[in-house]
Design an enzyme around this catalytic site. Structure first.
Site, PDB file in Angstrom:
ATOM      1  N   ASP A 111       6.222   6.715  -4.457  1.00  0.00           N
ATOM      2  CA  ASP A 111       5.002   6.078  -3.958  1.00  0.00           C
ATOM      3  C   ASP A 111       5.310   4.607  -3.697  1.00  0.00           C
ATOM      4  O   ASP A 111       6.353   4.112  -4.112  1.00  0.00           O
ATOM      5  CB  ASP A 111       3.848   6.246  -4.969  1.00  0.00           C
ATOM      6  CG  ASP A 111       2.476   6.221  -4.281  1.00  0.00           C
ATOM      7  OD1 ASP A 111       2.414   5.966  -3.063  1.00  0.00           O
ATOM      8  OD2 ASP A 111       1.466   6.456  -4.967  1.00  0.00           O
ATOM      9  N   GLU A 112       4.381   3.919  -3.026  1.00  0.00           N
ATOM     10  CA  GLU A 112       4.711   2.523  -2.709  1.00  0.00           C
ATOM     11  C   GLU A 112       4.352   1.585  -3.856  1.00  0.00           C
ATOM     12  O   GLU A 112       5.055   0.621  -4.116  1.00  0.00           O
ATOM     13  CB  GLU A 112       4.077   2.089  -1.370  1.00  0.00           C
ATOM     14  CG  GLU A 112       2.655   1.556  -1.409  1.00  0.00           C
ATOM     15  CD  GLU A 112       1.577   2.631  -1.466  1.00  0.00           C
ATOM     16  OE1 GLU A 112       1.684   3.586  -2.290  1.00  0.00           O
ATOM     17  OE2 GLU A 112       0.586   2.486  -0.733  1.00  0.00           O
ATOM     18  N   VAL A 113       3.236   1.851  -4.558  1.00  0.00           N
ATOM     19  CA  VAL A 113       2.801   0.875  -5.564  1.00  0.00           C
ATOM     20  C   VAL A 113       2.118   1.565  -6.742  1.00  0.00           C
ATOM     21  O   VAL A 113       1.390   2.534  -6.572  1.00  0.00           O
ATOM     22  CB  VAL A 113       1.901  -0.224  -4.922  1.00  0.00           C
ATOM     23  CG1 VAL A 113       0.689   0.355  -4.239  1.00  0.00           C
ATOM     24  CG2 VAL A 113       1.473  -1.282  -5.929  1.00  0.00           C
ATOM     25  N   ASP A 115      -0.440   0.752  -9.360  1.00  0.00           N
ATOM     26  CA  ASP A 115      -1.470  -0.244  -9.665  1.00  0.00           C
ATOM     27  C   ASP A 115      -2.108   0.104 -11.005  1.00  0.00           C
ATOM     28  O   ASP A 115      -1.676  -0.358 -12.058  1.00  0.00           O
ATOM     29  CB  ASP A 115      -2.477  -0.259  -8.511  1.00  0.00           C
ATOM     30  CG  ASP A 115      -3.563  -1.306  -8.691  1.00  0.00           C
ATOM     31  OD1 ASP A 115      -3.502  -2.069  -9.663  1.00  0.00           O
ATOM     32  OD2 ASP A 115      -4.488  -1.360  -7.862  1.00  0.00           O
ATOM     33  N   THR A 116      -3.129   0.983 -11.000  1.00  0.00           N
ATOM     34  CA  THR A 116      -3.754   1.384 -12.271  1.00  0.00           C
ATOM     35  C   THR A 116      -3.018   2.568 -12.904  1.00  0.00           C
ATOM     36  O   THR A 116      -3.322   2.965 -14.019  1.00  0.00           O
ATOM     37  CB  THR A 116      -5.226   1.819 -12.049  1.00  0.00           C
ATOM     38  OG1 THR A 116      -5.221   2.995 -11.240  1.00  0.00           O
ATOM     39  CG2 THR A 116      -6.037   0.730 -11.383  1.00  0.00           C
ATOM     40  N   LYS A 154       2.639  -3.178 -10.584  1.00  0.00           N
ATOM     41  CA  LYS A 154       1.829  -4.354 -10.964  1.00  0.00           C
ATOM     42  C   LYS A 154       1.820  -4.454 -12.481  1.00  0.00           C
ATOM     43  O   LYS A 154       1.454  -3.495 -13.178  1.00  0.00           O
ATOM     44  CB  LYS A 154       0.408  -4.218 -10.433  1.00  0.00           C
ATOM     45  CG  LYS A 154       0.361  -4.190  -8.915  1.00  0.00           C
ATOM     46  CD  LYS A 154      -1.058  -4.282  -8.407  1.00  0.00           C
ATOM     47  CE  LYS A 154      -1.096  -3.908  -6.944  1.00  0.00           C
ATOM     48  NZ  LYS A 154      -2.466  -3.895  -6.394  1.00  0.00           N
ATOM     49  N   TYR A 185       1.633  -3.909   3.001  1.00  0.00           N
ATOM     50  CA  TYR A 185       2.846  -3.252   3.494  1.00  0.00           C
ATOM     51  C   TYR A 185       2.873  -3.286   5.023  1.00  0.00           C
ATOM     52  O   TYR A 185       1.821  -3.248   5.671  1.00  0.00           O
ATOM     53  CB  TYR A 185       2.910  -1.814   2.954  1.00  0.00           C
ATOM     54  CG  TYR A 185       3.137  -1.819   1.463  1.00  0.00           C
ATOM     55  CD1 TYR A 185       4.408  -2.056   0.952  1.00  0.00           C
ATOM     56  CD2 TYR A 185       2.071  -1.680   0.568  1.00  0.00           C
ATOM     57  CE1 TYR A 185       4.619  -2.121  -0.422  1.00  0.00           C
ATOM     58  CE2 TYR A 185       2.279  -1.742  -0.803  1.00  0.00           C
ATOM     59  CZ  TYR A 185       3.559  -1.961  -1.289  1.00  0.00           C
ATOM     60  OH  TYR A 185       3.771  -2.044  -2.647  1.00  0.00           O
ATOM     61  N   PRO A 186       4.088  -3.301   5.593  1.00  0.00           N
ATOM     62  CA  PRO A 186       4.188  -3.462   7.048  1.00  0.00           C
ATOM     63  C   PRO A 186       3.548  -2.314   7.827  1.00  0.00           C
ATOM     64  O   PRO A 186       3.013  -2.517   8.919  1.00  0.00           O
ATOM     65  CB  PRO A 186       5.705  -3.533   7.292  1.00  0.00           C
ATOM     66  CG  PRO A 186       6.346  -2.960   6.062  1.00  0.00           C
ATOM     67  CD  PRO A 186       5.408  -3.254   4.941  1.00  0.00           C
ATOM     68  N   TRP A 187       3.580  -1.096   7.249  1.00  0.00           N
ATOM     69  CA  TRP A 187       3.019   0.048   7.994  1.00  0.00           C
ATOM     70  C   TRP A 187       1.499   0.010   8.055  1.00  0.00           C
ATOM     71  O   TRP A 187       0.891   0.801   8.767  1.00  0.00           O
ATOM     72  CB  TRP A 187       3.504   1.379   7.412  1.00  0.00           C
ATOM     73  CG  TRP A 187       3.396   1.483   5.915  1.00  0.00           C
ATOM     74  CD1 TRP A 187       2.298   1.807   5.190  1.00  0.00           C
ATOM     75  CD2 TRP A 187       4.439   1.254   4.957  1.00  0.00           C
ATOM     76  NE1 TRP A 187       2.572   1.789   3.842  1.00  0.00           N
ATOM     77  CE2 TRP A 187       3.885   1.462   3.661  1.00  0.00           C
ATOM     78  CE3 TRP A 187       5.787   0.891   5.057  1.00  0.00           C
ATOM     79  CZ2 TRP A 187       4.638   1.314   2.489  1.00  0.00           C
ATOM     80  CZ3 TRP A 187       6.516   0.741   3.889  1.00  0.00           C
ATOM     81  CH2 TRP A 187       5.947   0.960   2.631  1.00  0.00           C
TER      82      TRP A 187
HETATM   83  P1  5GP Z   1      -3.203   3.539  -8.681  1.00  0.00           P
HETATM   84  O1  5GP Z   1      -3.570   4.962  -8.844  1.00  0.00           O
HETATM   85  O2  5GP Z   1      -1.871   3.174  -9.301  1.00  0.00           O
HETATM   86  O3  5GP Z   1      -4.290   2.611  -9.083  1.00  0.00           O
HETATM   87  O4  5GP Z   1      -3.085   3.252  -7.152  1.00  0.00           O
HETATM   88  C1  5GP Z   1      -2.202   3.860  -6.341  1.00  0.00           C
HETATM   89  C2  5GP Z   1      -2.622   3.793  -4.897  1.00  0.00           C
HETATM   90  O5  5GP Z   1      -3.606   2.782  -4.615  1.00  0.00           O
HETATM   91  C3  5GP Z   1      -1.442   3.404  -4.065  1.00  0.00           C
HETATM   92  O6  5GP Z   1      -0.668   4.517  -3.704  1.00  0.00           O
HETATM   93  C4  5GP Z   1      -2.087   2.708  -2.886  1.00  0.00           C
HETATM   94  O7  5GP Z   1      -2.496   3.635  -1.932  1.00  0.00           O
HETATM   95  C5  5GP Z   1      -3.318   2.039  -3.462  1.00  0.00           C
HETATM   96  N1  5GP Z   1      -3.030   0.643  -3.841  1.00  0.00           N
HETATM   97  C6  5GP Z   1      -3.123   0.104  -5.081  1.00  0.00           C
HETATM   98  N2  5GP Z   1      -2.754  -1.178  -5.056  1.00  0.00           N
HETATM   99  C7  5GP Z   1      -2.381  -1.472  -3.802  1.00  0.00           C
HETATM  100  C8  5GP Z   1      -1.879  -2.661  -3.157  1.00  0.00           C
HETATM  101  O8  5GP Z   1      -1.653  -3.721  -3.754  1.00  0.00           O
HETATM  102  N3  5GP Z   1      -1.622  -2.563  -1.835  1.00  0.00           N
HETATM  103  C9  5GP Z   1      -1.841  -1.435  -1.125  1.00  0.00           C
HETATM  104  N4  5GP Z   1      -1.561  -1.461   0.166  1.00  0.00           N
HETATM  105  N5  5GP Z   1      -2.309  -0.293  -1.689  1.00  0.00           N
HETATM  106  C10 5GP Z   1      -2.578  -0.316  -3.010  1.00  0.00           C
END
Ligand code: 5GP
Length: 209
Positions: A111-113, A115-116, A154, A185-187
């Protein structure tokens, strides 16, 4: 207060994947990649080039679609508010996966990021259930290993959790750890030249901020 944004270029994504591929090859040697869409698609495809070893076929990439974030209509920009529920929009294509393709294999989730961590927790839990079901059907006791790769983690308290053995065994790799910023992200860019300028501007300011 507006969230700080970090603009990332295709070139940076490419190099983060290149640097991480060395570790992934040494430590994990994946048989299959599962890209979480849409952010995991481009990193997974780049990684595949760096994970290819001479004489072996390309590592197959399966795609799953998980959605957590509701788009907000905001004048300030693309930031989205985190949801708490993950919805599946796409899942493994079992018509192209043999029964044995998941069992006893090393599976790299991309995955790209992070976060939570809610999305990654869901992905690992649900994929583990599928693997268990397949193993039961085949009467197999072989262990399937999951490994996670993200471009950015993060550094913040997480809502989701990943299996203890995965973390203890180092089967989690973030190419870069960032603060609680919004990664652009660039995309996602509609004007890639403007995006690259913002990325270059950020990196030429004193102290890199
Ligand atoms: P999580 O489940 O870890 O909170 O979030 C994952 C998804 O939330 C990522 O795959 C992405 O789609 C979106 N997301 C969370 N933080 C970011 C961020 O800083 N930038 C972008 N572009 N997407 C994010």
């Amino acid at each position: 207060m507006a969230v700080e944004r970090k603009y990332i270029t295709y070139n940076q994504v490419h190099k983060l994947c290149q640097a991480s591929a060395v570790r992934i090859l040494e430590e994990f040697k994946p048989n299959l990649m599962i890209a979480i869409g849409g952010g995991g698609y481009v990193p997974a495809r780049i990684l595949r080039s760096f994970l290819k070893t001479p004489g072996s076929p390309n590592i197959p990439i399966q795609a799953i679609g998980l959605s957590l974030y509701e788009k907000l209509v905001s004048e300030d920009g693309p930031e989205e508010e985190p949801g708490t529920k993950v919805t599946r929009t796409q899942w493994l294509d079992f018509s192209s996966l043999k029964n044995t393709d998941l069992i006893g294999k090393n599976i790299l989730i991309v995955d790209e990021v992070d976060d939570t961590r809610t999305t990654l927790q869901y992905a690992v839990q649900e994929l583990s259930k599928d693997v268990e079901a397949q193993a039961k059907k085949l009467g197999s006791t072989e262990k399937t290993n999951f490994y996670i790769f993200v471009l950015h983690n993060k550094d913040k308290p997480k809502r989701g959790a990943l299996p203890k053995d995965m973390m203890d065994e180092g089967r989690y790799l973030a190419a870069e750890t960032v603060g609680n910023v919004w990664c652009c992200y660039p995309w996602e860019a509609t004007d890639i030249d403007a995006h690259d300028k913002l990325a270059a501007g950020a990196s030429t300011k004193p102290n890199g901020h």
